[in-house]
Design an enzyme around this catalytic site. Structure first.
Site, PDB file in Angstrom:
ATOM      1  N   ASP A  36      35.278  28.453  42.661  1.00 46.22           N
ATOM      2  CA  ASP A  36      35.550  27.882  41.330  1.00 46.22           C
ATOM      3  C   ASP A  36      36.323  26.561  41.411  1.00 46.22           C
ATOM      4  O   ASP A  36      37.315  26.371  40.682  1.00 46.22           O
ATOM      5  CB  ASP A  36      36.365  28.873  40.464  1.00 46.22           C
ATOM      6  CG  ASP A  36      35.883  30.302  40.569  1.00 46.22           C
ATOM      7  OD1 ASP A  36      34.672  30.510  40.754  1.00 46.22           O
ATOM      8  OD2 ASP A  36      36.724  31.220  40.473  1.00 46.22           O
ATOM      9  N   GLU A 206      29.135  31.847  32.503  1.00 44.83           N
ATOM     10  CA  GLU A 206      30.570  31.533  32.671  1.00 44.83           C
ATOM     11  C   GLU A 206      30.705  30.123  33.259  1.00 44.83           C
ATOM     12  O   GLU A 206      29.716  29.393  33.388  1.00 44.83           O
ATOM     13  CB  GLU A 206      31.226  32.558  33.598  1.00 44.83           C
ATOM     14  CG  GLU A 206      30.557  32.645  34.963  1.00 44.83           C
ATOM     15  CD  GLU A 206      30.934  33.875  35.765  1.00 44.83           C
ATOM     16  OE1 GLU A 206      31.514  34.823  35.207  1.00 44.83           O
ATOM     17  OE2 GLU A 206      30.627  33.885  36.972  1.00 44.83           O
TER      18      GLU A 206
HETATM   19  O1  FUB Z   1      36.459  33.711  41.015  1.00 47.75           O
HETATM   20  C1  FUB Z   1      36.438  34.689  40.003  1.00 47.75           C
HETATM   21  C2  FUB Z   1      35.273  34.518  39.089  1.00 47.75           C
HETATM   22  O2  FUB Z   1      34.081  34.356  39.831  1.00 47.75           O
HETATM   23  C3  FUB Z   1      35.281  33.322  38.210  1.00 47.75           C
HETATM   24  O3  FUB Z   1      36.142  33.373  37.149  1.00 47.75           O
HETATM   25  C4  FUB Z   1      33.867  33.289  37.833  1.00 47.75           C
HETATM   26  O4  FUB Z   1      33.456  32.118  37.220  1.00 47.75           O
HETATM   27  C5  FUB Z   1      33.214  33.509  39.156  1.00 47.75           C
HETATM   28  O5  FUB Z   1      33.059  32.319  39.870  1.00 47.75           O
END
Ligand code: FUB
Length: 324
Positions: A36, A206
Site C-alpha cells: 500500500d 479499495e
Molecule cells: O495492507 C492491508 C490492506 O491490504 C489494505 O488496506 C488494502 O488496500 C490491501 O492492500
C-alpha cells in the site's frame, strides 16, 4: 593467468555489476514486505510511506523511505508508532501523507473494524518532519463508523485546484469523499448537509487515489482480492472530484512471468521532466502468502488522448531521476 590478475578481474567485474545495477531502481525498490505505498515529493526528496505487511497484531507501526533519485532508498524506522496513538492497537494500514503549511500529516487506518461497535477507523497524525515522529492529531479516529457501506480504511488525501482538501477512502467495495476542515481535525459537511458522499465506480474494491492532469480528475482504485493474484488497478476520468466516475479499464495487473497481485498504488509526477511513475505493491512469483507483498515502481504513460496506457511491470524498475 596470475592470481593477482584474476582477483583484479573479479573485483572489476563486481564494480561494473554494482554500477550497472545502480542505473535503475530494480524491483522491489527496497527490501522487506511492504504494501500500500503512498508516494510524495517533499523539496528535493521522494518519499514513500507503505504498510508494514505482516499479521495484523504486528502492524503497530509505519516505516518510511526517502530517495533523491528513485534508485537509492533510505529507511526511516517507525515514523509512526501506536505508542503515540492510544486507540490504535493493530492493522495500521495504507498511510496517506500530505504536507500542509509547516506540518506533515499522516493519515492511516487502524484496527480493521468490522462494525460500528468496534474502536478504530481512520486516524491522523502530525509531525514537523516527514521522518516523524508522528503524534496523534486529535486523540481519536477521524472516521470511526461505516458510512454508505464503506469500511473506514484506505484513505487518500486529495487537494483540489481551489485548495480544498478531501478525504477519499473506503474498503468493502464502497468509496466515500468527505471535506476536510482546515486544521485536519474534523470533516465539514457539503452545502447540502451531507458529510460522506459515495463516489464508488463499477469494480471498485479499495485503495482509492486521485490526481489532476490537464484539468481532468483521474480516479484510480484497486480491484480483486488483495491476498490473491488478481489484485489490480483500474481508473476513471471526470470533470469533478465528485465524479461521476465511469470505469475506463484496468491499467495495472499481474504478469505471471514477473510478479502477481499488483495493486494498491500511488503516483509520482516529476513536474520538471513531466515523468509519471506508479508505485505499487506486488507479490514475487516465488511467494503465495497474502502478506508477502513488496513495493515496486514502474513508469506510467499517457496517450495523446490522456488515457493511461497499461503499465508494463518490470524487474528493472525505473532509471535514476532527481526531483529537480
Ligand atoms: O495492507 C492491508 C490492506 O491490504 C489494505 O488496506 C488494502 O488496500 C490491501 O492492500
Amino acid at each position: 593467468m596470475r592470481k593477482t590478475t584474476l582477483l583484479f578481474l573479479f573485483a572489476f567485474t563486481a564494480i561494473v555489476a554494482v554500477a550497472q545495477q545502480k542505473k535503475t531502481s530494480g524491483n522491489p525498490i527496497f527490501p522487506g514486505w511492504y504494501a500500500d505505498p503512498d508516494a510524495a515529493v517533499f523539496g528535493s526528496d521522494y518519499w514513500i510511506y507503505p504498510t508494514f505487511s505482516a499479521v495484523y497484531e504486528k502492524q503497530t507501526f509505519l516505516d518510511a523511505f526517502s530517495s533523491k533519485d528513485l534508485v537509492n532508498w533510505k529507511k526511516h524506522d517507525k515514523v509512526l508508532d501506536t505508542v503515540n496513538v492510544k486507540w490504535a492497537k493493530k492493522a495500521v494500514w495504507a498511510p496517506a501523507i500530505v504536507k500542509k503549511d509547516a506540518a506533515y500529516y499522516l493519515f492511516f487506518g487502524a484496527n480493521d473494524i468490522q462494525n460500528d461497535n468496534e474502536i478504530g477507523g481512520i486516524g491522523v497524525a502530525v509531525s514537523k518532519s516527514p521522518s516523524g515522529p508522528f503524534k496523534d492529531h486529535i486523540g481519536k479516529p477521524l472516521v470511526d463508523k461505516f458510512h454508505n457501506g464503506a469500511q473506514p480504511i484506505d484513505q487518500f488525501v486529495f487537494k483540489d485546484k481551489d485548495g480544498q482538501y478531501y478525504l477519499i477512502y473506503g474498503g468493502w467495495s464502497h468509496c466515500n469523499i468527505a471535506k476536510l476542515s482546515n486544521d485536519f481535525k474534523s470533516l465539514v459537511p457539503f452545502k447540502d448537509g451531507v458529510t460522506f458522499k459515495e463516489i464508488t465506480p463499477e469494480g471498485y474494491v479499495e485503495g482509492p487515489y486521485m490526481f489532476i492532469r490537464n484539468g481532468k480528475y483521474y480516479f484510480m482504485w484497486s480491484e480483486g482480492g488483495w491476498t490473491g493474484p488478481d489484485y489490480s488497478v483500474a481508473y476513471a476520468v471526470a470533470d469533478s472530484p465528485m465524479g461521476p466516475f465511469k470505469r475506463i479499464g484496468k491499467i495495472l495487473k499481474q504478469d505471471p512471468k514477473i510478479a502477481t497481485g499488483a495493486g494498491h498504488h500511488s503516483i509520482i509526477h516529476n513536474e520538471k521532466k513531466d515523468a509519471w511513475y506508479i508505485v505499487y505493491h506486488r507479490r514475487p512469483i516465488s511467494e503465495t502468502h497474502g502478506n508477502n507483498r513488496a513495493t515496486c515502481i514502474d513508469e506510467m504513460v499517457f496517450d495523446e488522448n490522456g488515457l493511461i496506457q497499461p503499465i508494463v511491470i518490470t524487474n528493472e524498475g525505473v532509471k535514476a531521476q532527481k526531483v529537480n
